[in-house]
Structures are given as structure tokens and as C-alpha cells.
Design an enzyme around this catalytic site. Sequence first.
Site, short mmCIF file in Angstrom:
data_model
loop_
_atom_site.label_atom_id
_atom_site.label_comp_id
_atom_site.label_asym_id
_atom_site.label_seq_id
_atom_site.Cartn_x
_atom_site.Cartn_y
_atom_site.Cartn_z
N MET A 1 -43.73 -30.99 63.06
CA MET A 1 -43.50 -31.85 61.91
C MET A 1 -43.43 -33.34 62.27
O MET A 1 -43.30 -34.17 61.39
CB MET A 1 -42.22 -31.43 61.17
N TYR A 2 -43.51 -33.69 63.55
CA TYR A 2 -43.47 -35.09 63.92
C TYR A 2 -44.73 -35.80 63.43
O TYR A 2 -45.85 -35.43 63.81
CB TYR A 2 -43.36 -35.27 65.43
N GLY A 3 -44.52 -36.79 62.58
CA GLY A 3 -45.66 -37.52 62.04
C GLY A 3 -46.58 -36.64 61.20
O GLY A 3 -47.76 -36.93 61.08
N GLY A 4 -46.04 -35.56 60.64
CA GLY A 4 -46.88 -34.66 59.85
C GLY A 4 -47.98 -34.02 60.68
O GLY A 4 -49.06 -33.71 60.14
#
Length: 324
Positions: free
Chosen positions: A61-64
Amino acid sequence: MGLDAVPLGRTGLRVTELAFGTWRFGRETDAGDIEVGEQRAHELLDAYANAGGRFIDTADMYGGGRAERYIGDWLADRDRDRYVIASKVYWPTSTAPNGRGLNRKHLRASVDNILDRLGTDYIDILYIHRWDDATPADALMRTLNGFVREGTVHYLGASTFHPNAWKIAKANEIAARRGSEPFTVAQPRFNAVNREIVGNYLEMCREYGLGVVPWSPLAGGFLTGKYERNAEPPAGSRGATDQQFVDSYLTPSNFDTLDAVEAVADAVDATPAQVSLAWLRHHDQVAAPITGARTPAQLRENMAATNIELTATQRDRITDAARR
């Protein structure tokens, strides 16, 4: 300056003594800007690798998903086997009803997508990013062990916000009864002012031989020394824009600890951030704190903490400051 390799709990795996966290990669700010774009991300990864860094921490989920793509593009021209790559699953990755949590459907899709973004055949460490009480522990361990058996995941880890020693213990007892892979790595919050894992959680990690890889070693920037007691927080800082941060960190007790950190920093000719990282590194159960940065200069400053040796008296001064 070169980073050394250290054992990760009882896994037999050796990792760099400081892990590099990529939660800022591709992160969109409230103003709509990307905090660390791909070019800067590659500069940071270069600086880390050039210092001998081999332990990279990320999450789906980091930066989508951008963080994993940045890492994958950077890895494309390098020897994948030289690096230990850890990622995490749990948070929503779609608006579908099963697009979050630790159910098998979401985990299967998440692992496949992580592999695709990283451009690799395997994930060295797969963490559950949080616990999902809607998914029974036995079902979770069956699913995670399926990834281990097929070779797409090598080791299992649990990342936590609140201490939950009994949940890891329960899952590992289930794994022991089945003769399957248990959780062997823990990623809790731990720093000089956030010590909620001291006690049962760390005792559990010792009992089960889990390698401890703490996140937030600088307490969201509080332990860098940028904040002063009874003074307005610096403009643009989290202390100036985030009331929850103010309530959690800008407290008299925390400033007592920061005073001790700064005193030790003066004594050893280092920055408060370096001393805070060194305090963690000296903990006998900590394998590799996760450090992040916005610029290569910040990262090099943090990595220089590995050259700092604190005496027992200096470590105790920091430890004991919060007990007064």
C-alpha cells in the site's frame, strides 16, 4: 562507512544492520505532490546500496503500489539475490468487498501483485501489516504456508501497531502443531519514547526466536531534535500540522527522554537521530531498525549511526529518563 550484516533472529538469514524503509516512495501528500518520486527513490536506494545496504522494507500500500514499482525498476539491473526484500499485506488495495484484510482471496491477489511490481519470483519476508480478527489464525497460517511451499515467500513476519504477543504466540503454536512455517520476524514500533513492546511482547519474541525489526526508530521525527520544549513546532513539521502527533509526542515525559538523547549526542559528537538509532542497535533483541529518509544526505546521516558506540551508562541514561 559500510553497513555490516547481522543475524535475523533464528531464521539463519543475515540482513543489513539498518533496514531501509520506503514508506515515503510514491506517497501523495495532501497537496497532491509525490513526496519521493522515482528518480529520488533510486538515488536513495543507490546511497543505501553503496554503503553496503541490502535489507529493503516496503508494503503493497505504500504509494498505492508505486513504492514496489520503484524498487522493482531499480532491481532490474541488479543481482536480486544480493538483497533481502520485505513487503507487507493487509490494507485495502481495491474497493472490492474482499480487497482488504487477511482472507485468502485478498492475500493471493496481493502476493501476485507484489511479485509483479517488484519484478521478482519471490519475497524474502512477507509481513501481515496488521491483524485481521475476521480471519481465524489457523486459516491465515494455512494460506501463508501455501506461499512458503510454492516458493513465492521465504519467511513470515508480523508487523504491529499495538503489542499483540498472544496473537503471534497462538499462530506460532498452530504452526508448531502442524510442523509448518511460523512467524519468525516481528516488526513492532519501538524507539526511545515508544516502549510499549517492552515486557510481554519482547519476551514472546525471545521465546519464539523472532528477529525484531523496529519501525519508527525516530518517533516520527521527534527524536531528531527538531522540537523544543515550550516552543512552537517548526513550520511545516508534523508537530505544526498534526494534533495527534502533538498529543502523542510533545509531552513532558518525552522531552525528558529527548533531553537525555541530546546530552548523550553532545558527549559522543553525534546528532540526536544518530544516538536514537544507536540506542536501538545496542538492544540485544533488535536485529535491524528501519530507517527512512527524504534525501540521500539524510540517509547517510542515519547510516552513520552504525559507527557510534554508546557506553552502558549512556544507554541507561536514555532508558531511565522516561522512568522519572
